[in-house]
Scaffold this motif. Structure first.
Motif, mmCIF file in Angstrom:
data_model
loop_
_atom_site.group_PDB
_atom_site.id
_atom_site.type_symbol
_atom_site.label_atom_id
_atom_site.label_comp_id
_atom_site.label_asym_id
_atom_site.label_seq_id
_atom_site.Cartn_x
_atom_site.Cartn_y
_atom_site.Cartn_z
ATOM 1 N N LEU A 1 43.498 35.930 35.616
ATOM 2 C CA LEU A 1 43.205 36.995 36.572
ATOM 3 C C LEU A 1 41.726 36.938 36.918
ATOM 4 C CD1 LEU A 1 45.944 37.965 35.315
ATOM 5 C CD2 LEU A 1 45.138 40.293 35.684
ATOM 6 N N ILE B 1 42.456 41.352 43.158
ATOM 7 C CA ILE B 1 42.586 40.624 41.896
ATOM 8 C C ILE B 1 43.545 39.472 42.127
ATOM 9 C CG2 ILE B 1 43.303 40.733 39.483
ATOM 10 C CD1 ILE B 1 42.649 43.736 39.561
ATOM 11 N N LYS B 2 43.080 38.276 41.860
ATOM 12 C CA LYS B 2 43.911 37.086 42.007
ATOM 13 C C LYS B 2 44.622 36.822 40.686
ATOM 14 C CE LYS B 2 43.725 32.166 43.264
ATOM 15 N NZ LYS B 2 42.825 31.039 43.615
ATOM 16 N N ILE B 3 45.940 36.673 40.743
ATOM 17 C CA ILE B 3 46.746 36.438 39.541
ATOM 18 C C ILE B 3 47.380 35.059 39.658
ATOM 19 C CG2 ILE B 3 48.613 37.289 38.075
ATOM 20 C CD1 ILE B 3 48.234 40.024 39.317
ATOM 21 N N TYR C 1 45.885 42.816 30.517
ATOM 22 C CA TYR C 1 44.667 42.092 30.869
ATOM 23 C C TYR C 1 43.567 43.112 31.179
ATOM 24 C CZ TYR C 1 47.802 38.116 31.314
ATOM 25 O OH TYR C 1 48.732 37.136 31.058
ATOM 26 N N VAL D 1 50.888 42.959 33.823
ATOM 27 C CA VAL D 1 51.657 42.059 34.678
ATOM 28 C C VAL D 1 52.992 41.751 33.996
ATOM 29 C CG1 VAL D 1 51.651 39.917 35.989
ATOM 30 C CG2 VAL D 1 49.478 41.019 35.411
#
Length: 365
Positions: free
Chosen positions: A47, A124-126, A104, A33
């Motif tokens: 994440l 994937i939630k960031i 990550y 990221v």
């Protein structure tokens, strides 16, 4: 080499010459990221692996201290760890068999993540706990799931690493000057048809150099008016404006419809009257599809917003079937408007009451 995998103590002693890989049930998801503007890595993010409905995957075994992955975050949700070993290179040519610094990673296997070899659609939630960057969801495709006994051994895993970026919170940009008017009669005519008029400015339409009529912001001085481009991609439609000594808030709407489909959306533009800059973001989207043979299909995302004491108070409501990217829609919370950006107050509580038409605000349609 495998000792470089931060927290992967279970991988350190795997013999590379073994005929059977002892870790053939383990898989790896790796995410890089970066800041969208600087292209520098972003540390300290959270994440989380979610399903297609953006609900976190939960596996109670992750909290078991005797797990092979006992150095992972001891939570029942599938949360990524980050390699913060500064001795690990980022250049792919220099790190065969290693996860790059700042990347990550998450170990998954059939017990904690049964979609390893199944359907696509998971995400994937960031999140940024500091509130500096906006939360976003990115898709996880089956090709991005790395086999520790296949892709990792032969060095092809780097082709499967996910690369993404985050933006700063909604940042102000300088307004673009598109003209100057010195004729006082023309200024009076433009202001008389204004959607909104203040002591030192007004908002109206203006014909630009391409002979296109666009919404514009007019800043008045003693001898002339400077014209700034404003919300060029939208017609005003139904417009509401609120202002104080520092900021002007403009709500703009857009609608489209057909015999079996309708959609409407709205934007909020905040103008910094001192810095002559603005920021615009989406505040709502509603879509309906219907025909004689099927029930109504409706998707919606609505952000109720009001401004108080140079803070933005937001409550976002999203329908369960909303299929569009939420990245452009500001999240629930309280945001400071300062230093050229709108930044979420860390751990900000939800305001008790959202009331965009609160008494005392200047409003004109």
């Amino acid at each position: 080499m495998r000792a470089q995998l931060l927290l992967f103590i279970c991988l350190i002693s795997v013999p590379s010459a073994a005929q059977h890989c002892g870790w053939d049930s383990l898989h790896l998801i790796v995410v890089n990221v970066e800041d969208e503007e600087t292209r520098q890595p972003i540390n300290g993010l959270t994440l989380t692996l979610t399903d297609a409905s953006r609900n976190p995957y939960i596996h109670k075994g992750n909290t078991n201290p005797s797990s092979l992955l006992k150095n992972y975050p001891q939570k029942d949700t599938l949360i990524f760890s980050q390699n913060l070993d500064t001795n690990t290179p980022r250049n792919p040519k220099d790190r065969i068999g290693e996860i790059a610094y700042s990347y990550y990673f998450l170990v998954v296997y059939f017990n904690n993540y049964q979609n390893i070899r199944k359907k696509a659609g998971d995400q994937i939630k960031i999140e940024d706990p500091t509130g500096k960057y906006r939360t976003r969801f990115i898709p996880l495709e089956p090709i991005n799931i790395i086999s520790l006994c296949g892709d990792y051994d032969n060095g092809t895993y780097m082709d499967k690493e996910i690369k993404t970026s985050l933006q700063w919170p909604f940042a102000f940009s300088p307004l673009t000057v598109i003209g100057k008017i010195a004729d006082p009669i023309q200024i009076v005519q433009l202001e008389s048809g204004s959607e909104y008029s203040g002591d030192s400015f007004f908002v109206s339409y203006y014909v630009n150099k391409d002979n296109v009529t666009v919404p514009a912001f007019f800043k008045k001085s003693a001898t002339y008016c400077t014209v700034y481009e404003l919300l060029a991609d939208y017609n005003f439609g139904e417009i509401k404006m609120e202002d104080n000594d520092h900021y002007l808030a403009i709500n703009s709407s857009h609608m489209f419809g057909s015999s079996n489909h309708s959609e409407n959306s709205s934007n909020l533009c905040i103008v910094d009257l001192k810095q002559m800059s603005s920021v615009t973001f989406s505040t709502s989207y509603n879509e309906e599809n219907w025909n004689e043979d099927s029930p109504l299909d409706k998707e919606s995302c609505v952000c109720d917003i009001f401004i108080k004491n140079n803070q933005l108070h937001v409550k976002r409501t999203v329908s369960a079937n909303f299929s569009y990217d939420l990245y452009e829609y500001i999240e629930t919370g309280i945001y400071d408007i300062q230093n050229g950006a709108i930044t979420r107050v860390k751990n900000s509580p939800l305001p008790v009451k959202i009331n965009p038409k609160k008494k005392g605000n200047k409003t004109k349609k």
